[in-house]
Design a protein around this motif. Structure first.
Motif, PDB file in Angstrom:
ATOM      1  N   ALA A 133     -11.995  13.769  19.503  1.00  0.00           N
ATOM      2  CA  ALA A 133     -13.358  13.329  19.790  1.00  0.00           C
ATOM      3  C   ALA A 133     -13.586  11.878  19.366  1.00  0.00           C
ATOM      4  N   ASN A 134     -12.667  11.329  18.572  1.00  0.00           N
ATOM      5  CA  ASN A 134     -12.800   9.959  18.083  1.00  0.00           C
ATOM      6  C   ASN A 134     -12.735   8.982  19.255  1.00  0.00           C
ATOM      7  N   PRO A 135     -13.744   8.104  19.430  1.00  0.00           N
ATOM      8  CA  PRO A 135     -13.707   7.150  20.547  1.00  0.00           C
ATOM      9  C   PRO A 135     -12.688   6.035  20.350  1.00  0.00           C
ATOM     10  N   ASP A 136     -12.180   5.884  19.124  1.00  0.00           N
ATOM     11  CA  ASP A 136     -11.170   4.866  18.842  1.00  0.00           C
ATOM     12  C   ASP A 136      -9.775   5.446  19.009  1.00  0.00           C
ATOM     13  N   PRO A 137      -8.810   4.630  19.449  1.00  0.00           N
ATOM     14  CA  PRO A 137      -7.421   5.103  19.521  1.00  0.00           C
ATOM     15  C   PRO A 137      -6.893   5.463  18.135  1.00  0.00           C
ATOM     16  N   VAL A 138      -6.198   6.603  18.037  1.00  0.00           N
ATOM     17  CA  VAL A 138      -5.570   7.046  16.789  1.00  0.00           C
ATOM     18  C   VAL A 138      -4.117   7.398  17.082  1.00  0.00           C
ATOM     19  N   VAL A 139      -3.204   6.909  16.237  1.00  0.00           N
ATOM     20  CA  VAL A 139      -1.796   7.246  16.362  1.00  0.00           C
ATOM     21  C   VAL A 139      -1.311   7.780  15.016  1.00  0.00           C
ATOM     22  N   VAL A 140      -0.523   8.859  15.060  1.00  0.00           N
ATOM     23  CA  VAL A 140       0.052   9.446  13.849  1.00  0.00           C
ATOM     24  C   VAL A 140       1.564   9.226  13.893  1.00  0.00           C
ATOM     25  N   TYR A 141       2.094   8.637  12.819  1.00  0.00           N
ATOM     26  CA  TYR A 141       3.536   8.388  12.714  1.00  0.00           C
ATOM     27  C   TYR A 141       4.151   9.329  11.677  1.00  0.00           C
ATOM     28  N   ASP A 142       5.450   9.624  11.839  1.00  0.00           N
ATOM     29  CA  ASP A 142       6.153  10.313  10.764  1.00  0.00           C
ATOM     30  C   ASP A 142       6.619   9.274   9.736  1.00  0.00           C
TER      31      ASP A 142
ATOM     32  N   ILE B 105      -1.585   6.823   4.478  1.00  0.00           N
ATOM     33  CA  ILE B 105      -0.490   7.785   4.562  1.00  0.00           C
ATOM     34  C   ILE B 105      -1.025   9.192   4.296  1.00  0.00           C
ATOM     35  N   TYR B 106      -0.263  10.194   4.673  1.00  0.00           N
ATOM     36  CA  TYR B 106      -0.613  11.568   4.297  1.00  0.00           C
ATOM     37  C   TYR B 106       0.633  12.250   3.732  1.00  0.00           C
ATOM     38  N   ARG B 107       0.414  13.182   2.815  1.00  0.00           N
ATOM     39  CA  ARG B 107       1.514  13.799   2.055  1.00  0.00           C
ATOM     40  C   ARG B 107       1.549  15.320   2.262  1.00  0.00           C
ATOM     41  N   ASP B 108       2.678  15.936   1.872  1.00  0.00           N
ATOM     42  CA  ASP B 108       2.785  17.391   1.939  1.00  0.00           C
ATOM     43  C   ASP B 108       2.216  17.995   0.652  1.00  0.00           C
ATOM     44  N   TRP B 109       2.366  19.369   0.528  1.00  0.00           N
ATOM     45  CA  TRP B 109       1.782  20.058  -0.637  1.00  0.00           C
ATOM     46  C   TRP B 109       2.390  19.586  -1.952  1.00  0.00           C
ATOM     47  N   ASN B 110       3.620  19.105  -1.887  1.00  0.00           N
ATOM     48  CA  ASN B 110       4.303  18.675  -3.102  1.00  0.00           C
ATOM     49  C   ASN B 110       4.112  17.184  -3.403  1.00  0.00           C
ATOM     50  N   GLY B 111       3.313  16.527  -2.570  1.00  0.00           N
ATOM     51  CA  GLY B 111       3.060  15.104  -2.797  1.00  0.00           C
ATOM     52  C   GLY B 111       4.058  14.180  -2.143  1.00  0.00           C
ATOM     53  N   GLY B 112       4.956  14.727  -1.353  1.00  0.00           N
ATOM     54  CA  GLY B 112       5.944  13.901  -0.672  1.00  0.00           C
ATOM     55  C   GLY B 112       5.358  13.230   0.563  1.00  0.00           C
ATOM     56  N   LEU B 113       5.848  12.009   0.876  1.00  0.00           N
ATOM     57  CA  LEU B 113       5.372  11.264   2.038  1.00  0.00           C
ATOM     58  C   LEU B 113       5.779  11.972   3.324  1.00  0.00           C
ATOM     59  N   VAL B 114       4.791  12.216   4.202  1.00  0.00           N
ATOM     60  CA  VAL B 114       5.048  12.852   5.488  1.00  0.00           C
ATOM     61  C   VAL B 114       4.933  11.832   6.624  1.00  0.00           C
ATOM     62  N   GLY B 115       3.915  10.973   6.553  1.00  0.00           N
ATOM     63  CA  GLY B 115       3.709   9.986   7.610  1.00  0.00           C
ATOM     64  C   GLY B 115       2.433   9.199   7.376  1.00  0.00           C
ATOM     65  N   SER B 116       1.924   8.603   8.443  1.00  0.00           N
ATOM     66  CA  SER B 116       0.704   7.791   8.340  1.00  0.00           C
ATOM     67  C   SER B 116      -0.190   8.022   9.546  1.00  0.00           C
ATOM     68  N   VAL B 117      -1.484   7.819   9.335  1.00  0.00           N
ATOM     69  CA  VAL B 117      -2.488   7.931  10.395  1.00  0.00           C
ATOM     70  C   VAL B 117      -3.144   6.566  10.550  1.00  0.00           C
ATOM     71  N   ILE B 118      -3.109   6.029  11.771  1.00  0.00           N
ATOM     72  CA  ILE B 118      -3.632   4.682  12.026  1.00  0.00           C
ATOM     73  C   ILE B 118      -4.734   4.754  13.084  1.00  0.00           C
ATOM     74  N   ASN B 119      -5.885   4.147  12.768  1.00  0.00           N
ATOM     75  CA  ASN B 119      -7.028   4.058  13.688  1.00  0.00           C
ATOM     76  C   ASN B 119      -7.131   2.621  14.190  1.00  0.00           C
ATOM     77  N   LEU B 120      -7.139   2.444  15.527  1.00  0.00           N
ATOM     78  CA  LEU B 120      -7.234   1.101  16.114  1.00  0.00           C
ATOM     79  C   LEU B 120      -8.525   0.991  16.906  1.00  0.00           C
ATOM     80  N   ARG B 121      -9.425   0.132  16.461  1.00  0.00           N
ATOM     81  CA  ARG B 121     -10.700  -0.051  17.177  1.00  0.00           C
ATOM     82  C   ARG B 121     -10.630  -1.290  18.068  1.00  0.00           C
ATOM     83  N   ASP B 122     -10.896  -1.099  19.347  1.00  0.00           N
ATOM     84  CA  ASP B 122     -10.935  -2.226  20.285  1.00  0.00           C
ATOM     85  C   ASP B 122     -12.197  -3.051  20.009  1.00  0.00           C
ATOM     86  N   ILE B 123     -12.012  -4.306  19.575  1.00  0.00           N
ATOM     87  CA  ILE B 123     -13.169  -5.155  19.224  1.00  0.00           C
ATOM     88  C   ILE B 123     -13.346  -6.305  20.227  1.00  0.00           C
TER      89      ILE B 123
END
Length: 411
Positions: free
Chosen positions: A44-53, A129-147
């Motif tokens: 539903a987010n009007p801005d582009p969102v990309v999730v990386y591992d 970034i976002y992590r798993d239950w043990n605190g390990g790095l899983v990936g990142s979430v990036i929001n890009l707003r067209d300005i």
């Protein structure tokens, strides 16, 4: 007794396992619901969102990413998105990635990105970034707003402030010129009166007076740009302005240039100074003809348009309402963005000669008539100059007509 004890322990263990299974099932359900909520929010987010591992490979795009930047998830899944970072933006982008991977939350980082079509758009990036239950790095979430729109409006605002500042300076210079010219022309007239029969003096007086009158014209244009000129507004037809002006200046336009008009009969009138409007159209036609190097075409078009709030919001200085629009189109060499942005500045010219005040004066005149003026152009694609002037309401026109009738009767 031993058998009974073993049975009870097994029974207890079964209950514990059933409880753990129920808890696990409940946790899995809660996780699915949470994932569904997150997906709903992202989609539903009007801005582009990309999730990386954690290796920087794409694992998710939201629909806005495809809508704004063009790539689909199927095209990029499991790949790195180096392709949409312009070369000149890589140094800052690498710094941004480094900060995000260290756990720093990023917000409002302005840079540029390529679209799939190859266009470059300005974007504001936020990410974490976002992590798993043990605190390990899983990936990142990036929001890009067209300005792009924000940058365009900022540019319009900066340009408007710059034009106002230049107008203030131009007005001050024009007043100083006027004060000096009064003394010069006055003394030239006195010389002419004192030596009416002296041919040599008369010859020099003629040259001096012609030069002084050119300076008067220059001063009047500066005053027009500074929105301080003298105006005698009355209700006039924009179509009549076009016809009258063309009859006066057609001979100054290269004969190899075809001039066409599209002037509908049912156009509303405007309240304006006729002479000033002729000056504006002359400047627009001169600008158009100078852009055509050989054979070409100029079209003069009038229309009546209603400007809504959305359109006015995107065009700084234009207010909602009914307008008469005058357009001058040419198929000349066109202008790049840098040249186009300076077209209304005093003394700016793309020619090797000339004073470059015509369009500057037109800008001031239209602004002083509560109107709006713009030029759109691309290199090799010609240009379109537009002016919008408030359309005269029927009631206003009737009032002015009645006022003129009473004035004639009083004489």
């Amino acid at each position: 007794m031993a058998g009974r004890s073993t049975y009870e322990e097994l029974e207890q263990r079964v209950k514990e396992l059933e409880k753990e299974a129920a808890q696990r099932k409940q946790a899995e359900k809660a996780l699915r619901e949470s994932e569904e909520k997150c997906r709903t929010v992202l989609e539903a987010n009007p801005d582009p969102v990309v999730v990386y591992d954690k290796e920087g490979k794409v694992i998710y795009f939201n629909p806005a990413f495809t809508r704004v930047l063009g790539w689909t998830l199927e095209e990029c899944f499991g790949k790195q998105m180096d392709v949409f970072v312009p070369e000149e933006d890589w140094p800052e982008t690498k710094k941004m990635i480094g900060k995000v991977l260290t756990g720093e939350r990023l917000s409002g980082f302005e840079t540029h990105r390529y679209t799939k079509e190859g266009n470059i758009i300005p974007v504001s990036i936020s990410g974490a970034i976002y992590r798993d239950w043990n605190g390990g790095l899983v990936g990142s979430v990036i929001n890009l707003r067209d300005i792009s729109e924000q940058k365009r409006l900022e540019s319009q605002l900066i340009q408007a402030h710059k034009m106002e500042a230049i107008a203030t300076i131009a007005g001050g210079i024009a007043h100083e010129f006027n004060n000096t010219l009064v003394g010069i022309i006055g003394n030239i007239d006195l010389l002419q009166m004192n030596f009416p029969d002296d041919e040599i003096i008369s010859k020099y007086i003629k040259v001096m007076k012609a030069s002084s009158l050119r300076m008067v014209d220059l001063t009047n244009k500066l005053l027009a740009y500074a929105r301080e000129g003298k105006y005698q507004s009355k209700i006039i037809s924009i179509n009549d302005v076009v016809r009258d002006t063309l009859s006066l200046i057609r001979h100054t336009i290269n004969s190899s240039i075809q001039v066409e008009t599209d002037l509908p009969r049912d156009i509303s009138d405007i309240k304006a100074d006729l002479t000033q409007m002729q000056m504006v159209l002359s400047a627009m036609l001169s600008n158009a003809s100078e852009a055509i190097e050989d054979q070409g075409r100029i079209r003069i078009i009038t229309r009546e348009e209603e400007i809504d709030e959305e359109y006015a919001k995107n065009h700084s200085g234009l207010k909602p309402g009914y307008y008469v629009c005058l357009m001058v189109e040419d198929d000349g060499r066109g202008m790049d963005e840098e040249t186009r942005s300076k077209v209304f500045e005093p003394f700016f010219t793309t020619k090797h000669h000339g004073r470059g005040l015509g369009m500057a004066a037109a800008y001031g005149i239209i602004k002083n008539h509560d109107g709006w003026i713009s030029v759109d152009s691309e290199l090799g694609k010609g240009a379109v100059a537009r002016i919008y002037l408030p359309a005269v309401k029927v009631k206003d026109k009737e009032k002015e007509t009645e006022g003129n009738r009473l004035q004639r009767l009083s004489f």
